[in-house]
Structures are given as C-alpha cells and as structure tokens.
Enzyme design. Structure first.
Site, mmCIF file in Angstrom:
data_model
loop_
_atom_site.group_PDB
_atom_site.id
_atom_site.type_symbol
_atom_site.label_atom_id
_atom_site.label_comp_id
_atom_site.label_asym_id
_atom_site.label_seq_id
_atom_site.Cartn_x
_atom_site.Cartn_y
_atom_site.Cartn_z
ATOM 1 N N ILE A 171 0.813 -1.218 0.000
ATOM 2 C CA ILE A 171 0.000 0.000 0.000
ATOM 3 C C ILE A 171 0.841 1.260 0.000
ATOM 4 O O ILE A 171 0.291 2.360 -0.070
ATOM 5 C CB ILE A 171 -0.967 0.023 1.201
ATOM 6 C CG1 ILE A 171 -0.191 -0.099 2.529
ATOM 7 C CG2 ILE A 171 -2.000 -1.076 1.082
ATOM 8 C CD1 ILE A 171 -1.080 0.004 3.754
ATOM 9 N N GLY A 227 8.418 4.138 0.843
ATOM 10 C CA GLY A 227 9.169 5.344 1.152
ATOM 11 C C GLY A 227 10.641 5.138 0.856
ATOM 12 O O GLY A 227 11.052 4.144 0.261
ATOM 13 N N GLY A 228 11.445 6.077 1.279
ATOM 14 C CA GLY A 228 12.866 5.980 0.999
ATOM 15 C C GLY A 228 13.548 4.852 1.743
ATOM 16 O O GLY A 228 14.556 4.321 1.296
ATOM 17 N N MET A 229 12.983 4.473 2.908
ATOM 18 C CA MET A 229 13.644 3.492 3.745
ATOM 19 C C MET A 229 12.882 2.191 3.859
ATOM 20 O O MET A 229 13.456 1.155 4.176
ATOM 21 C CB MET A 229 13.833 4.079 5.146
ATOM 22 C CG MET A 229 15.221 3.886 5.729
ATOM 23 S SD MET A 229 15.378 4.722 7.314
ATOM 24 C CE MET A 229 14.384 3.697 8.356
ATOM 25 N N VAL A 287 5.493 -0.480 2.846
ATOM 26 C CA VAL A 287 4.369 -0.723 3.750
ATOM 27 C C VAL A 287 3.372 -1.657 3.072
ATOM 28 O O VAL A 287 3.025 -1.473 1.899
ATOM 29 C CB VAL A 287 3.674 0.595 4.142
ATOM 30 C CG1 VAL A 287 2.553 0.322 5.143
ATOM 31 C CG2 VAL A 287 4.679 1.565 4.749
ATOM 32 N N LYS A 338 5.348 -2.323 8.186
ATOM 33 C CA LYS A 338 6.379 -1.482 7.574
ATOM 34 C C LYS A 338 7.687 -2.270 7.579
ATOM 35 O O LYS A 338 8.235 -2.575 8.640
ATOM 36 C CB LYS A 338 6.513 -0.185 8.374
ATOM 37 C CG LYS A 338 7.453 0.830 7.777
ATOM 38 C CD LYS A 338 7.396 2.109 8.620
ATOM 39 C CE LYS A 338 8.237 3.202 8.005
ATOM 40 N NZ LYS A 338 8.178 4.426 8.837
ATOM 41 N N ASP A 395 9.326 15.239 11.061
ATOM 42 C CA ASP A 395 8.905 15.052 9.662
ATOM 43 C C ASP A 395 7.406 15.298 9.541
ATOM 44 O O ASP A 395 6.693 14.546 8.888
ATOM 45 C CB ASP A 395 9.258 13.637 9.188
ATOM 46 C CG ASP A 395 9.230 13.531 7.661
ATOM 47 O OD1 ASP A 395 9.276 14.577 6.988
ATOM 48 O OD2 ASP A 395 9.139 12.402 7.155
#
Length: 737
Positions: free
Chosen positions: A19, A22-24, A27, A42, A136
């Site tokens: 779904i 991200g950069g790291m 998910v 995650k 963030d």
C-alpha cells in the site's frame, strides 16, 4: 525483499497487498490471524538491512512510537527482527493522507482546516510530552480515516531526546522543514510547530509557502524569504487563523508558539472568534511594536551593510548560531555548510536568467534585515521602482537597436542570427505560470519519482503491478506521458513494479544439472517439463545444455535441451515387421547392423516365421554395428482337447514279497503309461518310495490328465530295484471341456 500477497510472517501476519513505499521502507496491508484484524506492516528495504546504523534507527523508531498511545497517533503493535527481515506492525488506518485530501479539494475551508490542525496538534503534543520530536511533520504523514479521525503517522525520523540533546543533523521533507532544520542547527519541539504551520498554510491556500527549482533553493527560501500571508491567496481566510499560521512559521523559534498546547488554545479560540479578537499577537509583532529586540553583532553588521552573508566565517550563522559541518536535506546530497549552499545558489543564479527565483533570492540575501525592518509601503514602492526601471531600460535597448540596424538581415550584436535567440526565448516562456512539462519518471525508484514530480508541482498517485522487465520498486509507466504540458497540481498516475511474479529458473542453476535431476526439481515446482535432445561437444551426454524460458509462470512449461554428447555418424534402423526372419537378417546386414536378442511368440495375425515386432523402432538413428532385437511369430496357438481319467485301487505288497513280508521292505513308484509299445511315454504319479512288505499300497487318483491326448492308458506299479512292472491297471480317459 518484496513480500508477495499470501506470504505469512511469524505464522501470524498474512500479507494482502503493498500500500505504500518510502525511501527506507515498504508498507503492506496484512491480516493478523491471531487477533483477526487488519494491520499495516512497515518492512525495512533490503539495501538497509546490512547497515547496522539504519537497523538501529529503524528499531529506535519502533521503540519511540510504541511508547505513544493517543487517538491522534497511529498505534504500533509489534516490532520484529527476523533474520534479514526487519519490520514494524502498526495500526491500519483506512482512508487517505491529508496531502491527497488537499489535492482533491484544492483548498480546505477555515473551520475544517482548524479541526484537522487541532487533531494533529493533539497527537504531536502527546509525543512532545514523552520528549519525542517527530521532525517530519507533513500532510503525507497525516492520515484521515473514513470516520474523520486524523492520526499522525510515520515517526520514521523521530528520536527520543531531552532538552540537553536536541541538536542533530537537519532532517525531514524540504517543503516543510524549519529553518533550523534546513541549516542543521538546534532543533526542538518548536520545529514540529513550524512544520505544522506550513501544513496549515497548505490546507487553506492549496500550496506550500516556499517552493523552488530544487531542494537547495527551497531550503534557502525557508531561511531567507518572507512568508507571503495566506490572505494573498485566499482573502476570505479568518484573521485569527492567519495570525496563527504566521506565528507558527516565524523564522526564529523564539517568535513561534513555545509549545503545542499554546497553539491548540489559539486554534480553539479561532473557531469561536474568527475575527482574531482573542488570538494572541505574535512575539515578533510585539517586538516590532516597541519591545526591545536583541540583535547579535553578526546581524547588526549585515543590516549596516558591513558584512555580506557570503563573507561570513564558515560555521557562524545569523544571530550567533553555529552551522554544522554538513547540511543534510532530504533529496539533496551533503554540503559543507550554509556557505556551500549559498555558493550553489549563486552558481545556479548565474546559470539561469536574471528574473529567476535564485536571482531574486540573491538580492534578498543582501538586504534581508532592511526588508524585514521596513514598512510594507516602502517595499512596495521599491519593487515598483525596480520594475519601472527595467521597463525603461528594455525600451531604450530596443529603440537604440532598431536605430542602429542591429535587427536587420537577421544579425545580432555579436554577428550571429537573432532568430534562434528569439525562438528560444519564446519557447522558454511559452508555458503559463500554472503549467509545467511532465517529467519522465519511468524506471526511477518510487521515492525519487515522487520527489521529481513534487519538484515540478505535481502529485503522484501510485498503483502496483507485476512486470518482468522492470525491477521491483521502480516506476513501470506513467500517465500523462513525459513531455506533455499539464497544469501544476495535477495528479500523475504511476504504476510501480512489484518485480516479476514468475519463477526465476536462474536461481536453481538448472544448466549445471543432469536431465533427470533437473526434471524432478522442476516437477516439484508444479512445472511441466519437455525434453529435447541435442548434440554437444562440450556438455556431457545426459546433462542439461540450456533451458527455456528463464522466467516461467506457475504451472507453466519448461523445455530442457539435453546433451546427447558429441556428433557421431549414424545409420537408420530398417523396418523388420512382417518380414521373414531371413529377410530381416538381410536388411540388418545391409544397413550395417546385426540381430540382437530374438524370441518366438504365438500370433493370430502374423504368419509363422515372420517378425511380429522389433526392439528398436524403425527410422531410429543408431551407431553402425548396433544390434536390433526382434520377435518371430510361431504361428497360431493350437488348443488341445483335455482327457482325464480316475482310479481308486489298493495293492497288497505281501503278494510281491511273500513270507516274512513284515520284516522286509520294497521300493516302488507309480506311473502313467501311454503311447505305442515301440514309443511309450510316461508320467510319474508317485515318486520312488520305500514301503514295508506287509502294507497295502494305495493307488487312488481322481484326475489323471492324458499325456498325448489319447483316450487310453495304464497305471503301472514298478519295483524300482529290479525295474519290473509288478502291477498294471487299465485306464479309460474321457474328454473334458
């Protein structure tokens, strides 16, 4: 690694679909079968699993977030380090991000914006009470559930800190970072307040307050550019809400709200008094209205013009703050400090036209404090004067050029054609302020593609699918197509690759196996195997030369090309069936072959003496001198009539022995005799047996089958020692069905 739908983690969590990415981390939506609920998982990306620093950071995120329990914070249920797999199990919020909600509506009404801001602020306040700074805060990390509940998510760069340990490298998304984050300086809870202020600004205006061509220019805007009041874009915004946003977005932390609870109080007051009667005036406004403002030597020198920002010593910031040796801005590489960023901005200014954002920002760096200290009327007059001056100079240049004939014959000032320059200028400014060219993000990693689109004022909407020719996590396609002209703020639909959903046979090294082993291995994978033989001078006979395809769907077919060894001369096996045995031998000899094993077999269809079948099929290529076996017909099977007789007699052996029979013995046998006197045939009914001479010998047989099919014969009792027939019984045989 990419988790496929249906994968189970810890025999508990079943992966349903991806779904987000991200950069790291990636998910996934999953189902917890133990508690029968949907969750979000995650998972740390593979490239970070070998880096202990990233793993530590990932675990810190889980530990920090797991300690938070609030209705406006996404709950963390579990954290797992399983071999090379590191993941966090979190609450699944069914809904959309605030970023998507803003993009969908364009801008939000004031009351709705305040309601969302209060919920976000309550979640942030709960984190701040635990000494956790999110770092963030941005609309992408705010989830709006279907029931309207707003939750703060992704403490991916949060870090449990104390008031003594609040300095760190600048982190966060560049459109929302605070000035102190942008220069890597002192960072505390007030940094989250700044980012929330930027988010509120975007909610009510539909745009971020600071934007630019790249992350460096955006970071500099946070540091140096004055905030354009939200009412410029939306004149209907309540005065109270505008004051709150402006105070949250103050450059200096001491001018902002000092804690989130103060902000929440003012937000609630803004709902009651939209005209701003109860909302507190900003600290900076109070300073400008007469309270003493403490100015550092560096700031004073800049204001008086004695020191230009580019000439300040490295490591010294405005107001006496120290710049770190490295400036870490997400989406931008490291730099050696603010001076490097300024140098880069200056270089970009020289590269771009004089009217670019970088040129205007260079001017603002020179007169920063004068502009902030002067009145709005003075700035307006100064700007108008500059515009008028530029127009006058432009008109003079055109008039002088025409008088000098510089535009005649297509020749410019430097002897070149002016046509190209005019066309280039026309192309450069052909787009309106609300349009951009669609960038090409195909084959880029998803996070980089999102940054690229964001830099061009576009929103990325992701879907996922399997692709054989696009690596996992990269963009396979986009809509609209690259280089098309679209409106700023448009949605761009990208399809991100799951990788291939086919079985990669290269993992099994099939070309290093023999055919039998390879076939068993593939059949265990529920694949159908087809064998094709090929000659090979390099691969041993029976081993796999190659296979096709390399990627195969489950249940698909794989062709194995199997070596038959080096090429050898062969001959064709002739067809022997139906040929007489002599003809068959002749055909084999003519072909350079020889007979192998031969046998006979009754046959109703093949003439006696002819070949019924052969061991090696006709047409097969074999080496010269090979042997070929075959079966010869013995003709039709003859069914004989059965004849059976019976006898029930006894013989007194004392008749043979005579007196003293009780103390003596005799060896006898019983046999059937048939045939002629000259050519008798025998069948033993009782083998040679030694019996006492005074006993009765039973001669009793219920089914004696004729030897030669004749209807008569005799049963004989024979003295084995002398060979004499001592008794004969005649038999009559009857036919049996």
């Amino acid at each position: 690694m990419m988790l496929r739908p249906g994968t189970f983690l810890q025999d508990r969590y079943e992966v349903i679909e991806q779904i987000g990415s991200g950069g790291m981390s990636v998910v996934y939506k999953a189902k917890c079968h133990k508690l029968n609920r949907l969750v979000a998982i995650k998972v740390l990306k593979d490239e970070f699993c070998s880096d202990s620093n990233f793993i530590t950071k990932f675990n810190m995120e889980a530990q920090a977030a797991a300690g938070l329990s609030h209705p406006n914070i996404v709950n963390v249920y579990d954290v797992v380090n399983e071999g090379k797999l590191h993941y966090i199990v979190m609450e699944l919020v069914e809904g959309i991000t605030l970023k998507s909600y803003i993009a969908k509506k364009g801008r939000l009404e004031a009351k709705e914006s305040i309601g969302i801001a209060i919920q976000v602020a309550q979640g942030i306040a709960a984190a701040h009470e635990q000494h956790i700074v999110h770092r963030d805060i941005k609309p992408q990390n705010m989830l709006i559930s279907r029931d309207g509940k707003v939750k703060v998510a992704d403490f991916g760069i949060a870090r449990a800190v104390t008031s003594q340990t609040m300095t760190s490298a600048a982190m966060g998304s560049v459109h929302y970072i605070s000035p102190e984050q942008a220069r890597g300086g002192f960072c505390d809870e007030r940094s989250d307040i700044y980012s929330l202020g930027v988010t509120m600004y975007e909610m009510v205006t539909g745009r971020v307050p600071f934007d630019g061509e790249n992350t460096v220019s955006i970071a500099l805007a946070h540091l140096e550019d004055a905030l354009i009041p939200p009412s410029v874009y939306d004149p209907d915004i309540p005065v109270s809400l505008e004051r709150i946003i402006v105070r949250c977005c103050e450059k200096k932390p001491e001018y902002r709200y000092q804690n989130v609870n103060e902000l929440i109080t003012d937000l609630r007051e803004a709902l009651i008094h939209p005209d701003g009667g109860s909302v507190r005036e900003t600290a900076r406004a109070k300073d400008l209205h007469g309270e003493t403002v403490v100015i550092s030597d560096g700031d004073l020198a800049m204001i008086k013009g004695r020191v230009h920002p580019e000439t300040m010593e490295e490591g010294t910031g405005i107001g006496g703050q120290d710049y770190p040796q490295e400036l870490n801005i997400i989406g931008q590489g490291t730099a050696s400090g603010l001076s490097d960023i300024r140098t880069q901005g200056k270089a970009e200014n020289e590269f771009t036209d004089a009217g670019s954002d970088s040129a205007r920002r260079s001017k603002k760096r020179q007169d920063r404090d004068e502009e902030e200290g002067g009145s709005g009327i003075e700035r307006l007059l100064a700007g108008a004067g500059i515009v008028v001056a530029i127009i006058i100079v432009a008109v003079l240049i055109v008039v002088v050029s025409k008088l000098s004939g510089l535009f005649q014959s297509g020749t410019g000032l430097f002897g070149g054609s002016t046509t190209a320059a005019v066309e280039t200028e026309s192309e450069e400014y052909s787009l309106s302020d609300t349009e951009v060219y669609m960038p090409d993000v195909r084959n880029l990693p998803a996070d980089i593609a999102e940054d690229r689109l964001s830099e061009n004022f576009l929103n990325m909407k992701s879907t996922y699918d399997y692709f054989d020719d696009v690596d996992e996590g990269r963009v396979a396609s986009q809509d609209p197509e690259p280089d098309t002209i679209v409106a700023k703020g448009s949605n761009v639909t990208v399809v991100i690759s799951y990788g291939t959903d086919k079985i990669d046979l290269s993992e099994f090294e099939i070309d290093k196996l023999d055919a039998a082993t390879a076939q068993k291995l593939l059949e265990r994978k529920n694949l159908t195997v087809t064998l094709v033989e090929e000659e090979s001078s390099t691969v041993e006979a029976g081993d796999v030369i190659r296979y096709d395809p390399e990627l195969v769907e489950e249940g698909g077919t794989v062709t194995l090309y199997v070596s038959t060894g080096p090429h050898v001369d062969t001959v064709e096996v002739p067809d022997l069936t139906g040929k007489s045995e002599s003809d068959a031998i002749a055909l084999l000899a003519e072909a350079g072959l020889s007979p192998g094993d031969t046998s006979t077999e009754e046959s109703d269809t093949v003439t006696k003496g002819s070949v019924i079948r052969q061991g090696t099929a006709a047409g097969t290529q074999v080496e010269p001198g090979s042997k070929v076996s075959y079966v010869v017909s013995s003709g039709v099977k003859v069914v004989k009539q059965r004849y059976v007789a019976a006898i029930n007699e006894t013989y007194d052996l004392s008749n043979l022995v005579g007196p003293g029979a009780g103390t003596s013995s005799v060896t006898v046998l019983i046999r059937l005799r048939q045939g002629s006197d000259s050519n008798p045939v025998y069948k033993i009914l009782m083998d040679a047996t030694t019996i006492k001479g005074d006993l009765l010998l039973p001669v009793s047989y219920t089914s004696i089958e004729s030897i030669d099919g004749s209807s008569s014969g005799q049963v004989e009792i024979v003295d084995v020692d002398s060979g004499e027939v001592i008794k004969t019984y005649a038999l009559t045989f009857l036919p049996m069905d």
